[in-house]
Design a protein around this motif. Structure first.
Motif, PDB file in Angstrom:
ATOM      1  N   SER A 165      29.878 -24.146  43.111  1.00  0.00           N
ATOM      2  CA  SER A 165      29.979 -24.059  41.656  1.00  0.00           C
ATOM      3  C   SER A 165      31.353 -23.584  41.214  1.00  0.00           C
ATOM      4  O   SER A 165      31.978 -22.759  41.878  1.00  0.00           O
ATOM      5  N   GLU A 166      31.784 -24.096  40.070  1.00  0.00           N
ATOM      6  CA  GLU A 166      33.054 -23.664  39.486  1.00  0.00           C
ATOM      7  C   GLU A 166      32.989 -22.209  39.031  1.00  0.00           C
ATOM      8  O   GLU A 166      34.015 -21.542  38.903  1.00  0.00           O
ATOM      9  N   ALA A 167      31.802 -21.729  38.780  1.00  0.00           N
ATOM     10  CA  ALA A 167      31.638 -20.366  38.256  1.00  0.00           C
ATOM     11  C   ALA A 167      32.143 -19.316  39.247  1.00  0.00           C
ATOM     12  O   ALA A 167      32.607 -18.249  38.841  1.00  0.00           O
ATOM     13  N   VAL A 168      32.083 -19.619  40.560  1.00  0.00           N
ATOM     14  CA  VAL A 168      32.512 -18.644  41.567  1.00  0.00           C
ATOM     15  C   VAL A 168      34.023 -18.405  41.473  1.00  0.00           C
ATOM     16  O   VAL A 168      34.481 -17.259  41.454  1.00  0.00           O
ATOM     17  N   LEU A 169      34.784 -19.476  41.378  1.00  0.00           N
ATOM     18  CA  LEU A 169      36.240 -19.330  41.262  1.00  0.00           C
ATOM     19  C   LEU A 169      36.618 -18.688  39.925  1.00  0.00           C
ATOM     20  O   LEU A 169      37.494 -17.821  39.863  1.00  0.00           O
ATOM     21  N   ALA A 170      35.919 -19.089  38.879  1.00  0.00           N
ATOM     22  CA  ALA A 170      36.199 -18.516  37.557  1.00  0.00           C
ATOM     23  C   ALA A 170      35.993 -17.001  37.585  1.00  0.00           C
ATOM     24  O   ALA A 170      36.784 -16.250  37.009  1.00  0.00           O
ATOM     25  N   ALA A 171      34.940 -16.553  38.276  1.00  0.00           N
ATOM     26  CA  ALA A 171      34.656 -15.112  38.351  1.00  0.00           C
ATOM     27  C   ALA A 171      35.725 -14.389  39.162  1.00  0.00           C
ATOM     28  O   ALA A 171      36.206 -13.324  38.765  1.00  0.00           O
ATOM     29  N   GLY A 183      38.379 -11.303  38.386  1.00  0.00           N
ATOM     30  CA  GLY A 183      38.032 -10.065  39.084  1.00  0.00           C
ATOM     31  C   GLY A 183      36.686  -9.492  38.693  1.00  0.00           C
ATOM     32  O   GLY A 183      36.556  -8.306  38.425  1.00  0.00           O
ATOM     33  N   ALA A 184      35.670 -10.358  38.682  1.00  0.00           N
ATOM     34  CA  ALA A 184      34.323  -9.878  38.373  1.00  0.00           C
ATOM     35  C   ALA A 184      33.319 -10.534  39.313  1.00  0.00           C
ATOM     36  O   ALA A 184      33.445 -11.721  39.603  1.00  0.00           O
ATOM     37  N   PRO A 185      32.332  -9.774  39.802  1.00  0.00           N
ATOM     38  CA  PRO A 185      31.274 -10.424  40.584  1.00  0.00           C
ATOM     39  C   PRO A 185      30.615 -11.498  39.729  1.00  0.00           C
ATOM     40  O   PRO A 185      30.431 -11.300  38.520  1.00  0.00           O
ATOM     41  N   VAL A 186      30.266 -12.616  40.339  1.00  0.00           N
ATOM     42  CA  VAL A 186      29.775 -13.763  39.546  1.00  0.00           C
ATOM     43  C   VAL A 186      28.498 -13.414  38.779  1.00  0.00           C
ATOM     44  O   VAL A 186      28.269 -13.932  37.686  1.00  0.00           O
ATOM     45  N   VAL A 187      27.695 -12.492  39.278  1.00  0.00           N
ATOM     46  CA  VAL A 187      26.456 -12.140  38.560  1.00  0.00           C
ATOM     47  C   VAL A 187      26.756 -11.392  37.259  1.00  0.00           C
ATOM     48  O   VAL A 187      25.921 -11.352  36.358  1.00  0.00           O
ATOM     49  N   LEU A 188      27.957 -10.787  37.174  1.00  0.00           N
ATOM     50  CA  LEU A 188      28.324 -10.095  35.939  1.00  0.00           C
ATOM     51  C   LEU A 188      29.119 -11.009  35.020  1.00  0.00           C
ATOM     52  O   LEU A 188      28.999 -10.969  33.806  1.00  0.00           O
ATOM     53  N   HIS A 189      29.946 -11.871  35.619  1.00  0.00           N
ATOM     54  CA  HIS A 189      30.824 -12.712  34.817  1.00  0.00           C
ATOM     55  C   HIS A 189      30.083 -13.886  34.182  1.00  0.00           C
ATOM     56  O   HIS A 189      30.340 -14.249  33.039  1.00  0.00           O
ATOM     57  N   ALA A 190      29.189 -14.502  34.938  1.00  0.00           N
ATOM     58  CA  ALA A 190      28.455 -15.658  34.420  1.00  0.00           C
ATOM     59  C   ALA A 190      27.006 -15.571  34.886  1.00  0.00           C
ATOM     60  O   ALA A 190      26.567 -16.350  35.733  1.00  0.00           O
ATOM     61  N   PRO A 191      26.240 -14.614  34.330  1.00  0.00           N
ATOM     62  CA  PRO A 191      24.899 -14.338  34.858  1.00  0.00           C
ATOM     63  C   PRO A 191      23.934 -15.517  34.755  1.00  0.00           C
ATOM     64  O   PRO A 191      22.947 -15.560  35.488  1.00  0.00           O
ATOM     65  N   GLU A 192      24.239 -16.472  33.861  1.00  0.00           N
ATOM     66  CA  GLU A 192      23.341 -17.618  33.721  1.00  0.00           C
ATOM     67  C   GLU A 192      23.719 -18.774  34.642  1.00  0.00           C
ATOM     68  O   GLU A 192      22.998 -19.762  34.734  1.00  0.00           O
ATOM     69  N   SER A 193      24.877 -18.650  35.302  1.00  0.00           N
ATOM     70  CA  SER A 193      25.313 -19.764  36.151  1.00  0.00           C
ATOM     71  C   SER A 193      24.398 -19.887  37.372  1.00  0.00           C
ATOM     72  O   SER A 193      23.706 -18.940  37.746  1.00  0.00           O
ATOM     73  N   ALA A 194      24.431 -21.073  37.984  1.00  0.00           N
ATOM     74  CA  ALA A 194      23.565 -21.334  39.134  1.00  0.00           C
ATOM     75  C   ALA A 194      23.822 -20.362  40.287  1.00  0.00           C
ATOM     76  O   ALA A 194      22.872 -19.793  40.832  1.00  0.00           O
ATOM     77  N   PRO A 195      25.098 -20.123  40.689  1.00  0.00           N
ATOM     78  CA  PRO A 195      25.300 -19.178  41.797  1.00  0.00           C
ATOM     79  C   PRO A 195      24.833 -17.764  41.451  1.00  0.00           C
ATOM     80  O   PRO A 195      24.279 -17.076  42.311  1.00  0.00           O
ATOM     81  N   ALA A 196      25.042 -17.336  40.200  1.00  0.00           N
ATOM     82  CA  ALA A 196      24.600 -15.991  39.812  1.00  0.00           C
ATOM     83  C   ALA A 196      23.091 -15.871  39.953  1.00  0.00           C
ATOM     84  O   ALA A 196      22.580 -14.873  40.483  1.00  0.00           O
ATOM     85  N   ARG A 197      22.370 -16.888  39.511  1.00  0.00           N
ATOM     86  CA  ARG A 197      20.904 -16.820  39.615  1.00  0.00           C
ATOM     87  C   ARG A 197      20.463 -16.813  41.070  1.00  0.00           C
ATOM     88  O   ARG A 197      19.502 -16.145  41.439  1.00  0.00           O
ATOM     89  N   ALA A 198      21.208 -17.545  41.922  1.00  0.00           N
ATOM     90  CA  ALA A 198      20.878 -17.524  43.358  1.00  0.00           C
ATOM     91  C   ALA A 198      21.080 -16.124  43.935  1.00  0.00           C
ATOM     92  O   ALA A 198      20.250 -15.629  44.701  1.00  0.00           O
ATOM     93  N   TYR A 199      22.175 -15.477  43.560  1.00  0.00           N
ATOM     94  CA  TYR A 199      22.448 -14.125  44.069  1.00  0.00           C
ATOM     95  C   TYR A 199      21.457 -13.105  43.503  1.00  0.00           C
ATOM     96  O   TYR A 199      21.040 -12.188  44.206  1.00  0.00           O
TER      97      TYR A 199
END
Lengths: 100, 271
Positions: free
Chosen positions: B212-218, B222-238
């Motif tokens: 997912s693009e959300a991982v690089l964006a996070a 400098g933010a864990p992906v679950v905090l930066h984009a909590p609705e994104s697919a990788p965040a929901r997986a984590y």
């Protein structure tokens, strides 16, 4: 789409899967339970060699790590049955073993 | 009772640091006190992914060598107050890590936190061995790609043989985290499927993190992906993986990107 599927190259993932399975079976035998697998192979060779000539590489001993249990697979390729009257074939089983 | 978790893989670049930051943040958000520890001495990056690179004063090596006390080296996250970072040293080499010193720091961390998450360096050398040594639980991060699966297999063997638990005749609880997964490519036979990797490695599945693009964006900000984009697919997986680590039983699926009306209309993906 499906009409043209014959134009696509063959799926590569099954190739990856097969290569990994072969490689890892080998690497686990070396790294994992090295002593056990090597000892077993020597002893099996010793027993079979009493009855008919056998090449070393015709005996394959594999230990597959599992979650609930591991599987010990012993594959012995013997010369044609017309030459010898001994039993043959592979002997795969679900031997329960401690993880290496 | 504190749990020590190692995030490991053997191979580099598969997502250990991303996963450490994301799982740490998810557990902390759930109310647990968490410390994420960077074991990659000389090549630290967890501070950067967590957005704390400018707040590093003391590090793990300083604590091991007695130049700083543990509380001086711990950095509290500015977003989730129960989340802490213990950075690695950037200037020292990995020989500064000692088994005895690491043991001492881990015991002290276990008294302060519910979760001690160790971000392992790549490889199978000293740093990686010490990162896994005290683990109760291991998250093996794997990409659906042959070299990553092979290295994971090697690491699983080491978790069973070289850890403190293994030496005591106990087992490290092992979990597979499949990252950079692309379900469409797997379906077309271009990528190993989840089931293929599970069958080969035969350890239970903790989660599937889609590419997912959300991982690089996070990580850019400098933010864990679950905090930066909590609705994104990788965040929901984590987030689901963190729930499983806490003992919840949830069915594992590959989360999909949620597409807004505009992107549906124009057929473009929004990360």
């Amino acid at each position: 789409m499906n009409l043209f599927s014959f134009l696509k190259p063959r799926a590569s993932a099954p190739v990856a899967r097969e290569r990994l399975q072969i490689l890892l079976a080998h690497e686990r035998a070396i790294a994992g339970g090295s002593d056990l697998v090597a000892t077993l192979k020597e002893e099996i060779l010793g027993v079979i060699a009493k009855h008919f000539p056998l090449e070393r590489e015709k005996v394959q001993v594999k230990l597959d790590r599992g979650d609930a249990f591991s599987t010990l697979e012993i594959d012995i390729e013997v010369p044609s049955l017309s030459k010898v009257h001994a039993g043959t074939g592979s002997n795969g089983g679900g031997a329960k073993l401690a993880a290496p | 009772m504190a749990k020590v978790l190692v995030v490991t893989s053997g191979k580099g670049g598969v997502g250990k640091t991303t996963s450490t930051a994301a799982l740490g943040a998810a557990l902390a958000q759930a109310g647990r006190s968490v410390v994420v520890v960077d074991f990659d001495v000389g090549l630290r990056n967890l501070d950067l992914v967590m957005g704390a690179e400018r707040r590093v004063v003391f590090d793990l090596i300083n604590v091991i060598q007695g130049d700083a006390r543990l509380p001086q080296a711990l950095i509290r996250d500015k977003r989730v107050e129960t989340l802490h970072l213990l950075p690695a040293s950037q200037t020292r080499d990995k020989d500064a890590l000692t088994g005895e010193g690491v043991g001492r720091v881990i015991s002290e961390l276990k008294e302060k936190f519910d979760w001690v998450i160790c971000d392992s360096p790549a490889g199978i050398e000293k740093g990686a061995m010490l990162a896994m040594h005290h683990a109760d639980i291991a998250v093996v991060v794997t990409n659906p790609e042959i070299s990553s699966v092979r290295d994971s297999d090697r690491i699983i063997g080491m978790l069973d043989a070289k850890t403190a638990r293994a030496e005591k005749g106990e087992r490290v609880e092992k979990h597979l985290l499949l990252t950079r997964y692309n379900p469409a490519r797997a379906l077309r036979g271009e990528m190993l499927k989840v089931e293929d990797v599970l069958e080969i490695l035969s350890i239970p599945l903790l989660g599937i993190v889609p590419e997912s693009e959300a991982v690089l964006a996070a990580s850019n900000v400098g933010a864990p992906v679950v905090l930066h984009a909590p609705e994104s697919a990788p965040a929901r997986a984590y987030l689901d993986a963190a729930k499983r680590l806490q003992g919840q039983t949830l069915p594992v699926s590959v989360p999909e990107e949620r597409r807004g009306l505009m992107s549906k209309l124009f057929g473009r993906r929004v990360a």
